[in-house]
Design an enzyme around this catalytic site. Sequence first.
Site, PDB file in Angstrom:
ATOM      1  N   LYS A 153       0.859  -1.194   0.000  1.00  0.00           N
ATOM      2  CA  LYS A 153       0.000   0.000   0.000  1.00  0.00           C
ATOM      3  C   LYS A 153       0.890   1.237   0.000  1.00  0.00           C
ATOM      4  O   LYS A 153       1.975   1.231   0.600  1.00  0.00           O
ATOM      5  CB  LYS A 153      -0.859  -0.062   1.265  1.00  0.00           C
ATOM      6  CG  LYS A 153      -1.937   0.981   1.395  1.00  0.00           C
ATOM      7  CD  LYS A 153      -2.762   0.666   2.661  1.00  0.00           C
ATOM      8  CE  LYS A 153      -3.889   1.640   2.885  1.00  0.00           C
ATOM      9  NZ  LYS A 153      -4.711   1.272   4.057  1.00  0.00           N
ATOM     10  N   SER A 206      -9.513   0.893   3.043  1.00  0.00           N
ATOM     11  CA  SER A 206      -8.704   1.736   2.195  1.00  0.00           C
ATOM     12  C   SER A 206      -7.593   1.006   1.442  1.00  0.00           C
ATOM     13  O   SER A 206      -7.009   1.583   0.514  1.00  0.00           O
ATOM     14  CB  SER A 206      -8.081   2.847   3.041  1.00  0.00           C
ATOM     15  OG  SER A 206      -7.214   2.311   4.014  1.00  0.00           O
ATOM     16  N   SER A 251      -9.508  -1.685   7.209  1.00  0.00           N
ATOM     17  CA  SER A 251      -8.967  -1.357   5.880  1.00  0.00           C
ATOM     18  C   SER A 251      -8.160  -2.457   5.197  1.00  0.00           C
ATOM     19  O   SER A 251      -7.801  -2.313   4.024  1.00  0.00           O
ATOM     20  CB  SER A 251      -8.102  -0.094   5.971  1.00  0.00           C
ATOM     21  OG  SER A 251      -8.926   1.029   6.078  1.00  0.00           O
TER      22      SER A 251
END
Lengths: 492, 109
Positions: free
Chosen positions: A79, A154, A178
């Site tokens: 990420k 996310s 997330s």
Amino acid sequence: MEFYKLSAKEIADGVRGKKWTAKEVLTSFLTRIKTCDSKLNAVVTLCEKNAHEDAKKLDEAIARGETLGLLAGVPFLVKDNFCTDGIRTTCASKMLHDWIPSYDATAIKNMKMAGAILMGKTNMDEFAMGNTTESSIFGPTLNPRDLTRVPGGSSGGSAAAVAAGYCPIALGSDTGGSIRQPAAFCGVQGMKPSYGQISRYGIVGYVSSLDQIGPITRNINDMAIVMDVLAKADENDSTCDAYDRPSFSAAVKKTDLKGKKIAVLTGFDKECVDKSLLDAINTTVQFCCEAGAEIIEVNLPTANKHAVACYYMIALGDASSKLACYDGMRYGYHEDGKNLFEMYKKSRNKGFGNEVRRRILIGTCILTRGYYENYYVPAVKVRQMIADEYADLFKTVDALICPISPTLPYKKGYVEDDSATIYLRDVFTSTANLAGLPSISLNVGFTPEGLPTNIQLLGPRFDDENLLSIASVIENYAGSPSVADLSVEGVL
Amino acid sequence: MIKKMIMDETRLKEVLELSKIGLPETEFKEVLDRVNGVLRMCDEMQELNFANTRSFEWNIKKACPRRVDSPKKWDKRDAFLNQAPVRDGDFFRVPRIIALDEDNELIGD
């Protein structure tokens, strides 16, 4: 060779056994990403040159007969809120659009030391604030299982990448779900380990007391290997516990649940949860019974009713404080102003997107006099009540089963009427962050339309190995998810 | 016991100043609706009795060893300085924190 269908363990075994080279594996994955990602938009930065250099070094080490790590030659993605030495780390925000860290996060270092090869960075909601991966400055990521739907967030880029076969492992961060919610939406496996299990040094945090990082994979065995690689003390992160970790890989060898007591959550409004997700829980309970587990039903009234409110008070309050450093001077996008305060305002207005600014505003409000005493301080106490509720539960049971999200993946661009309704999407995931518990999002099948169904497993803090063991047995029954068929979706 | 509160336009303006975030007045209503929606959600915590509950804190099993506090050689000074929003040689360039406006009044006081 269709490397994209292999697990991380199969790839590493093949590299170590000289069935293929790290370079062959890497080239194959990079080609797949470059072919498919113009549509999916899961990857925001590729670091091909560095990756090829790392693969070359690894192949040379093999030729010299050196002992290799657990993830030898396994390509992975992270990420875009993990600091990566010499590679931009944007948090999908204009605020950090050209920021290049000068060091690797500890998690990245540990992955590289185990022989894994970093290929690039994945898309996310701006500063990890969101659950659709639509608020990124790079544009939205699409769900590889159904391109009309969001991948969750996310860490939506990481989950979509694993589902699409870009890599067998991706790392994400989880403040209120997330990792687990996008893993569920994309039909892969995701884990938020216990708070204190893995070092967060080098992660651009959102809420320090809630954030944890963890793996997204397509099977539990790979997840356990990544946990063996990542879960260790770190002198750079004082919140990372120094206890002696067991072998997580060894924990996933069990084939039954004899002697295990597993609770199933009740007391929530089942009308609000998609029927196929309730069915997934019932099917999982049947698996657990067949595997020898004792099943009981439990109600956690404080967590069920107050977790989301408590979570958002703490998360938004802390976020407004944490993001104060992005002022265009100490960090981040800079706009000139005629004085210091105008410069701050201009930089923050243009650097942050709508959702981030909205959360900072609410968070700042919560921390002002009157609101702080009436909302933030009680929330910190309610958090303790929720942690105590779980601690009492886990005195007598080994794990808890509940949904991840109340819904199947949403359609792209779907907007609820108000923030409170949107935030209620976190009702089942935020409790693990509040109480610091390990939690796994486990795919257990697909609807007739091809959308993933899943369950959430939670366990006592620092009992991550036991949770992985239970997840592994359930996965033996349900089967691990395969790579999304991108040709059906017109991506290939 | 939580006292129910709402945010009004006056408070919003104060919060905008505190958070160093600007917002056009045309967006005030939308933001106030959202903020108050979240506060209403939190009002339900009123029903809990947490008078005797301690504030949350983490338990640790074994404290992490602290790193030795000693200088280390580091060859990335220039790369680091390049990340400054505004660089001036070997320094981050920053505006004056205390300055005078056109009327000789202190800004930021």
